[in-house]
Design a protein around this motif. Sequence first.
Motif, PDB file in Angstrom:
ATOM      1  N   GLY B  92       0.813  -1.216   0.000  1.00  0.00           N
ATOM      2  CA  GLY B  92       0.000   0.000   0.000  1.00  0.00           C
ATOM      3  C   GLY B  92       0.842   1.258   0.000  1.00  0.00           C
ATOM      4  N   THR B  93       1.977   1.209  -0.697  1.00  0.00           N
ATOM      5  CA  THR B  93       2.882   2.362  -0.727  1.00  0.00           C
ATOM      6  C   THR B  93       3.135   2.770  -2.180  1.00  0.00           C
ATOM      7  OG1 THR B  93       5.024   3.177  -0.022  1.00  0.00           O
ATOM      8  CG2 THR B  93       4.918   0.888  -0.672  1.00  0.00           C
ATOM      9  N   GLY B  94       3.785   3.886  -2.376  1.00  0.00           N
ATOM     10  CA  GLY B  94       4.085   4.355  -3.716  1.00  0.00           C
ATOM     11  C   GLY B  94       5.417   3.820  -4.220  1.00  0.00           C
ATOM     12  N   VAL B  95       5.747   4.219  -5.445  1.00  0.00           N
ATOM     13  CA  VAL B  95       7.015   3.827  -6.059  1.00  0.00           C
ATOM     14  C   VAL B  95       7.796   5.097  -6.366  1.00  0.00           C
ATOM     15  CG1 VAL B  95       8.077   2.797  -8.093  1.00  0.00           C
ATOM     16  CG2 VAL B  95       6.108   1.694  -7.036  1.00  0.00           C
ATOM     17  N   THR B  96       9.081   5.061  -6.103  1.00  0.00           N
ATOM     18  CA  THR B  96       9.911   6.245  -6.329  1.00  0.00           C
ATOM     19  C   THR B  96      11.248   5.820  -6.930  1.00  0.00           C
ATOM     20  OG1 THR B  96      10.932   8.135  -5.223  1.00  0.00           O
ATOM     21  CG2 THR B  96      10.845   6.113  -3.979  1.00  0.00           C
ATOM     22  N   HIS B  97      11.923   6.749  -7.595  1.00  0.00           N
ATOM     23  CA  HIS B  97      13.281   6.448  -8.060  1.00  0.00           C
ATOM     24  C   HIS B  97      14.251   6.651  -6.894  1.00  0.00           C
ATOM     25  CE1 HIS B  97      11.533   6.772 -12.115  1.00  0.00           C
ATOM     26  NE2 HIS B  97      12.594   6.122 -12.521  1.00  0.00           N
ATOM     27  N   HIS B  98      15.002   5.624  -6.560  1.00  0.00           N
ATOM     28  CA  HIS B  98      15.970   5.738  -5.468  1.00  0.00           C
ATOM     29  C   HIS B  98      17.206   6.489  -5.978  1.00  0.00           C
ATOM     30  CE1 HIS B  98      18.715   4.757  -2.251  1.00  0.00           C
ATOM     31  NE2 HIS B  98      17.747   4.160  -1.587  1.00  0.00           N
ATOM     32  N   PRO B 126       9.920   0.554  -4.023  1.00  0.00           N
ATOM     33  CA  PRO B 126       8.814   0.977  -3.154  1.00  0.00           C
ATOM     34  C   PRO B 126       9.324   2.070  -2.202  1.00  0.00           C
ATOM     35  CG  PRO B 126       8.994  -1.418  -3.203  1.00  0.00           C
ATOM     36  CD  PRO B 126      10.229  -0.871  -3.865  1.00  0.00           C
ATOM     37  N   GLU B 127       8.486   3.057  -1.902  1.00  0.00           N
ATOM     38  CA  GLU B 127       8.910   4.162  -1.025  1.00  0.00           C
ATOM     39  C   GLU B 127       9.436   3.632   0.308  1.00  0.00           C
ATOM     40  OE1 GLU B 127       5.666   6.905  -0.677  1.00  0.00           O
ATOM     41  OE2 GLU B 127       5.889   7.549  -2.766  1.00  0.00           O
ATOM     42  N   GLY B 128      10.561   4.166   0.742  1.00  0.00           N
ATOM     43  CA  GLY B 128      11.130   3.755   2.023  1.00  0.00           C
ATOM     44  C   GLY B 128      12.103   2.598   1.917  1.00  0.00           C
ATOM     45  N   ALA B 129      12.366   2.122   0.696  1.00  0.00           N
ATOM     46  CA  ALA B 129      13.234   0.950   0.536  1.00  0.00           C
ATOM     47  C   ALA B 129      14.710   1.317   0.583  1.00  0.00           C
ATOM     48  CB  ALA B 129      12.923   0.265  -0.792  1.00  0.00           C
ATOM     49  N   GLU B 130      15.529   0.333   0.947  1.00  0.00           N
ATOM     50  CA  GLU B 130      16.984   0.442   0.822  1.00  0.00           C
ATOM     51  C   GLU B 130      17.441  -0.439  -0.343  1.00  0.00           C
ATOM     52  OE1 GLU B 130      18.752  -0.932   4.567  1.00  0.00           O
ATOM     53  OE2 GLU B 130      16.733  -0.652   5.374  1.00  0.00           O
ATOM     54  N   LEU B 131      18.693  -0.239  -0.751  1.00  0.00           N
ATOM     55  CA  LEU B 131      19.225  -1.041  -1.865  1.00  0.00           C
ATOM     56  C   LEU B 131      20.057  -2.205  -1.347  1.00  0.00           C
ATOM     57  CD1 LEU B 131      20.362   1.847  -4.241  1.00  0.00           C
ATOM     58  CD2 LEU B 131      18.127   0.711  -4.089  1.00  0.00           C
ATOM     59  N   ARG B 143      15.626  -3.854  -0.509  1.00  0.00           N
ATOM     60  CA  ARG B 143      15.095  -4.338   0.766  1.00  0.00           C
ATOM     61  C   ARG B 143      14.077  -3.349   1.293  1.00  0.00           C
ATOM     62  NH1 ARG B 143      17.974  -6.125   6.442  1.00  0.00           N
ATOM     63  NH2 ARG B 143      15.992  -6.410   7.516  1.00  0.00           N
ATOM     64  N   ILE B 144      12.909  -3.847   1.655  1.00  0.00           N
ATOM     65  CA  ILE B 144      11.952  -2.993   2.334  1.00  0.00           C
ATOM     66  C   ILE B 144      11.330  -3.791   3.460  1.00  0.00           C
ATOM     67  CG2 ILE B 144      10.235  -3.421   0.475  1.00  0.00           C
ATOM     68  CD1 ILE B 144       9.220  -0.486   1.345  1.00  0.00           C
ATOM     69  N   GLY B 145      11.595  -3.374   4.696  1.00  0.00           N
ATOM     70  CA  GLY B 145      11.143  -4.129   5.868  1.00  0.00           C
ATOM     71  C   GLY B 145      11.734  -5.520   5.824  1.00  0.00           C
ATOM     72  N   ASN B 146      10.891  -6.535   5.932  1.00  0.00           N
ATOM     73  CA  ASN B 146      11.402  -7.908   5.915  1.00  0.00           C
ATOM     74  C   ASN B 146      11.349  -8.533   4.513  1.00  0.00           C
ATOM     75  OD1 ASN B 146       8.650  -8.275   5.690  1.00  0.00           O
ATOM     76  ND2 ASN B 146       8.563 -10.029   7.094  1.00  0.00           N
TER      77      ASN B 146
END
Lengths: 252, 252
Positions: B92-98, B126-131, B143-146
């Motif tokens: 339920g989140t958006g998508v962004t360019h990291h 996904p918004e809030g993700a790490e690489l 990676r996003i959360g688990n």
Amino acid sequence: MAEERIFTAALVVIGDEILSGRTQDKNVAQIAQWLNVQGIRLAEVRVVADQEEAIVEAVNTLRARNDYLFTTGGIGPTHDDITVDAIAAALGTGVTHHPKAVATLTRYYETRGGVTQARLRMARVPEGAELIENRVSGAPGIRIGNIFIMAGVPHITAGMLDALTGTLEGGRPVVSKTIGGWVAESEVADILREAEKAHAGVAIGSYPFFREGRVGANFVVRSPDEVLVDRCLADLTRALEGAGHVVTGGGI
Amino acid sequence: MAEERIFTAALVVIGDEILSGRTQDKNVAQIAQWLNVQGIRLAEVRVVADQEEAIVEAVNTLRARNDYLFTTGGIGPTHDDITVDAIAAALGTGVTHHPKAVATLTRYYETRGGVTQARLRMARVPEGAELIENRVSGAPGIRIGNIFIMAGVPHITAGMLDALTGTLEGGRPVVSKTIGGWVAESEVADILREAEKAHAGVAIGSYPFFREGRVGANFVVRSPDEVLVDRCLADLTRALEGAGHVVTGGGI
């Protein structure tokens, strides 16, 4: 034209040995390819542990929404072979020794040390089941309703699939044709997207690879309608060549 | 003694190419083996089509009941690469360019024809993700959360796993030891069942094979507790030898 009926199947791979990474599964690809020829699409696969609850959940979810359900694994003679019991539980039915399976196993083990209680475990089936011929070794596969219970060992499953060939109702087999090029898929992403959009009923898959130190990709065009596949393939080829790429029919 | 915490992971393999039988999956075995070393058990796997709805269902079911969720496939630059959008939808989140991924891809493609809009698709997260570092090619994992979003191409995923090694909390790795014999598993089913029953906390798997025209089986004893594994293995070996079977340490 009425919309074409699509037949689907699901597969439940039962086995701790797959989840532990000890064994490389080969049944997914083998069953998928066999289903294609029968005009049935493999829609989903689950790999579950040798645990009744996990098997029951997967079997009941997937058999409800697919025309056919296949399982592989867990039909041997040892304590970790619980597939028959789990599927009987999923169906809410009992387990019985199938007389023909008892006869087959008795005959098979006649020259192999004789039939034992453990070996007769392999004659157990959910009540109301039929057998699937095992052309390779002793223990048969099992069919009950739309569920097909197959061996875990791939060449035994191959023999069982062979025995089932032509007996399942399917639709038109999917036709897939491949072209390939020494091109990064990211260079031709727009061309692929446009070609798919221009040809309703056709799916294009893009499969990149690195080989001999170079980047390339194969593009697979799929549809049950060969005319559509050929038309899309021709357009895609033209578009790729128009952009200066060399294309190899059949893929690289 | 407090009960030992067991860490589990699930894997969602995303790809029509696996379900069509075109490609033999290698990521299940590779990720399973890597997880074992991290002290994490691969509990379940699903293979789903390149369809958002199917991906969302699998991701949301499996992430809720496992410590970690991995996905493979569908993170390339083409129209059939929808994993990032599907996982954003599941969350339920958006998508962004990291921004870091944009920088990485821009650098990577500097000598490879330049970055394009299609190539920048691979910087979408996904918004809030790490690489997750990609040590093999350009596009990073996510990676996003688990949730861990990995490549479909096995050797690229291997590099991403390598980058993740030691960063995930796990329990004690499962120890597994194997013995094998030229014996039909159906002959020793009782011995196996008894040995497992006598050693709580230990699982014994039985894996038959046909090789060089002969029947044999490997028996795998598994537990996070090596002492228990050794004790069970010794008992099992004694019981098999007592019944007249020759046993090979390490398996056949």
